[in-house]
Design a protein around this motif. Structure first.
Motif, short mmCIF file in Angstrom:
data_model
loop_
_atom_site.label_atom_id
_atom_site.label_comp_id
_atom_site.label_asym_id
_atom_site.label_seq_id
_atom_site.Cartn_x
_atom_site.Cartn_y
_atom_site.Cartn_z
N GLY A 17 38.88 -32.31 31.07
CA GLY A 17 39.86 -33.34 30.97
C GLY A 17 41.65 -33.05 30.50
N LYS A 18 42.75 -32.07 31.56
CA LYS A 18 43.75 -31.48 30.99
C LYS A 18 44.11 -32.76 31.87
CE LYS A 18 42.78 -27.92 33.42
NZ LYS A 18 43.35 -28.73 34.18
N ASP A 131 56.42 -22.29 25.67
CA ASP A 131 56.55 -22.66 23.93
C ASP A 131 55.86 -23.59 23.32
OD1 ASP A 131 60.01 -21.98 25.06
OD2 ASP A 131 59.95 -23.87 25.62
N LEU A 132 54.63 -23.69 24.40
CA LEU A 132 53.12 -24.51 24.18
C LEU A 132 51.84 -24.47 24.69
CD1 LEU A 132 51.86 -25.39 21.35
CD2 LEU A 132 52.61 -27.93 22.38
N THR A 133 51.21 -23.96 24.70
CA THR A 133 50.22 -24.39 25.67
C THR A 133 48.69 -24.64 24.90
OG1 THR A 133 50.18 -21.50 26.40
CG2 THR A 133 47.95 -22.53 26.42
N ILE A 134 48.45 -25.78 25.54
CA ILE A 134 47.52 -26.68 25.53
C ILE A 134 46.34 -26.16 25.72
CG2 ILE A 134 46.16 -29.04 24.08
CD1 ILE A 134 48.66 -28.42 23.07
N LEU A 135 45.04 -25.72 24.82
CA LEU A 135 44.01 -24.87 25.48
C LEU A 135 42.84 -26.73 24.88
CD1 LEU A 135 42.01 -23.33 27.19
CD2 LEU A 135 41.94 -22.57 24.18
N ILE A 136 42.49 -26.88 25.88
CA ILE A 136 41.11 -28.08 26.11
C ILE A 136 40.20 -27.36 25.79
CG2 ILE A 136 40.37 -30.27 26.33
CD1 ILE A 136 42.70 -31.12 27.47
N ASP A 137 39.31 -27.04 25.18
CA ASP A 137 37.48 -26.32 24.81
C ASP A 137 36.66 -27.46 24.48
OD1 ASP A 137 36.24 -24.34 24.39
OD2 ASP A 137 35.81 -24.87 22.58
N MET A 138 35.89 -26.80 25.64
CA MET A 138 34.77 -27.84 25.48
C MET A 138 32.90 -27.20 26.61
SD MET A 138 35.27 -30.51 29.10
CE MET A 138 33.41 -30.94 28.38
N ASP A 139 32.39 -27.62 26.16
CA ASP A 139 31.35 -26.68 26.62
C ASP A 139 31.32 -26.72 28.51
OD1 ASP A 139 28.01 -26.50 27.06
OD2 ASP A 139 28.51 -27.87 27.96
N PRO A 140 30.91 -25.57 29.18
CA PRO A 140 31.16 -25.30 30.45
C PRO A 140 30.43 -26.17 31.18
CG PRO A 140 30.93 -23.20 28.80
CD PRO A 140 30.66 -24.24 28.09
N VAL A 141 28.60 -26.42 30.99
CA VAL A 141 27.74 -27.26 31.21
C VAL A 141 28.33 -29.08 32.00
CG1 VAL A 141 25.66 -28.22 31.82
CG2 VAL A 141 25.67 -26.34 30.94
N GLU A 142 28.79 -29.48 31.14
CA GLU A 142 29.32 -30.69 31.00
C GLU A 142 30.47 -30.82 31.69
OE1 GLU A 142 30.46 -34.68 30.19
OE2 GLU A 142 28.40 -33.42 30.01
N GLY A 143 31.25 -29.51 31.25
CA GLY A 143 32.86 -29.98 32.01
C GLY A 143 32.46 -29.39 33.57
N GLN A 190 35.54 -34.39 21.23
CA GLN A 190 35.61 -35.77 21.35
C GLN A 190 35.98 -37.06 22.25
OE1 GLN A 190 38.86 -34.66 17.73
NE2 GLN A 190 39.52 -33.53 19.07
N ASP A 191 36.43 -37.32 21.75
CA ASP A 191 36.78 -39.12 22.87
C ASP A 191 37.74 -39.07 22.90
OD1 ASP A 191 38.46 -40.49 20.23
OD2 ASP A 191 36.71 -41.15 19.85
N MET A 192 38.46 -38.96 24.08
CA MET A 192 39.74 -38.86 24.34
C MET A 192 40.85 -39.40 24.15
SD MET A 192 40.08 -39.78 28.58
CE MET A 192 39.79 -41.77 28.50
N ASP A 193 41.17 -40.71 22.82
CA ASP A 193 41.77 -40.76 21.73
C ASP A 193 42.15 -39.89 20.70
OD1 ASP A 193 42.15 -43.00 23.11
OD2 ASP A 193 40.92 -44.69 21.48
N GLY A 194 40.32 -39.12 20.22
CA GLY A 194 40.36 -38.23 19.38
C GLY A 194 41.77 -37.26 19.83
N VAL A 195 41.18 -36.60 21.82
CA VAL A 195 42.07 -35.36 22.47
C VAL A 195 43.73 -35.75 22.09
CG1 VAL A 195 41.79 -33.92 23.83
CG2 VAL A 195 39.46 -34.57 22.71
N ALA A 196 43.93 -37.03 22.53
CA ALA A 196 45.01 -36.64 22.07
C ALA A 196 45.57 -37.30 21.14
CB ALA A 196 45.06 -38.30 22.96
N ALA A 197 45.14 -37.88 20.15
CA ALA A 197 46.38 -37.68 18.83
C ALA A 197 46.07 -36.21 18.37
CB ALA A 197 45.08 -38.27 18.19
N ASP A 198 45.23 -35.11 18.79
CA ASP A 198 45.76 -33.62 18.59
C ASP A 198 46.52 -33.37 18.99
OD1 ASP A 198 43.63 -34.08 16.31
OD2 ASP A 198 41.77 -32.86 17.54
N ILE A 199 46.68 -33.72 20.26
CA ILE A 199 47.58 -33.36 20.59
C ILE A 199 49.08 -33.35 20.33
CG2 ILE A 199 48.29 -33.11 23.46
CD1 ILE A 199 45.51 -33.08 24.58
#
Length: 211
Positions: A17-18, A131-143, A190-199
């Motif tokens: 979802g990057k 300066d900052l690297t955002i790593l979105i971590d998720m299950d490989p099968v789902e990805g 998480q859902d997309m909104d949750g991911v976006a909020a953390d980012i």
């Protein structure tokens, strides 16, 4: 490299979802009054986009890991010279969908034992880290399921299958520990909104520290 802007990269396995989150972050930062440059790797400049077509399309065995490493480094150098460095020097926020950490993973570890070669080439020809690297971590099968569902032309790496995605996930998490000062790991389940909020929270913190 002299820079007054902020350099943010996004990393993660295919289908994490990057690209969606990169676009959402860009829009958020623009609403806050920031001058944002959105780019990607491989690509981001005319020469680098031409190399992108070479490395992301075709048979999985089209290139060796060694050849890929050289191609990606050449693309990154052109991207750096023509887009990233000028934008940062102008005080802009550069958001890049993948950067050198992807090469460390795909060619350096998962496609061959070439991490030392990747790092030497990076030090010699690139010499820049975000300066900052955002790593979105998720299950490989789902990805992989998500990635294959896109049905685009650039599926060469997805065609290596789940084993590569699993190795990539482990490798990215190891990099996050190695470069702990710049990495922030985001729960991609998480859902997309949750991911976006953390980012947004991670980026807001980085911007406050950058001032």
């Amino acid at each position: 490299m002299s820079r007054s802007g902020l350099f943010i990269s996004f990393e993660g396995i295919d289908g994490s979802g990057k690209s969606t989150q990169v676009a959402r972050l860009s829009e958020y930062l623009k609403t806050q009054g920031h001058d944002v440059v959105l780019t990607r790797e491989p690509g981001g400049s005319k020469g680098a986009e031409e190399i992108r077509a070479l490395v992301l399309q075709g048979d999985p065995d089209r290139w060796s890991a060694e050849t890929e490493t050289l191609l990606f480094t050449a693309a990154r150098r052109d991207h750096l010279e023509r887009l990233i460095t000028p934008a940062l020097a102008a005080g802009k926020i550069v958001i890049c969908d993948r950067f050198a950490d992807s090469t460390r993973m795909y060619q350096g570890l998962s496609r061959g034992d070439l991490r030392g070669v990747v790092d030497k080439l990076h030090d010699l020809m690139i010499g820049v880290e975000p300066d900052l690297t955002i790593l979105i971590d998720m299950d490989p099968v789902e990805g992989l399921k998500r990635a294959k569902g896109r049905q685009g032309a650039e599926e060469r790496f997805e065609d290596f299958g789940t084993s590569l995605q699993e190795a990539m996930r482990e490798g990215f998490l190891a990099l996050a520990k190695e470069f702990g000062q710049r990495f922030r790991v985001i729960n991609g389940a998480q859902d997309m909104d949750g991911v976006a909020a953390d980012i947004r929270a991670a980026v807001d913190h980085a911007l406050a520290a950058h001032r």
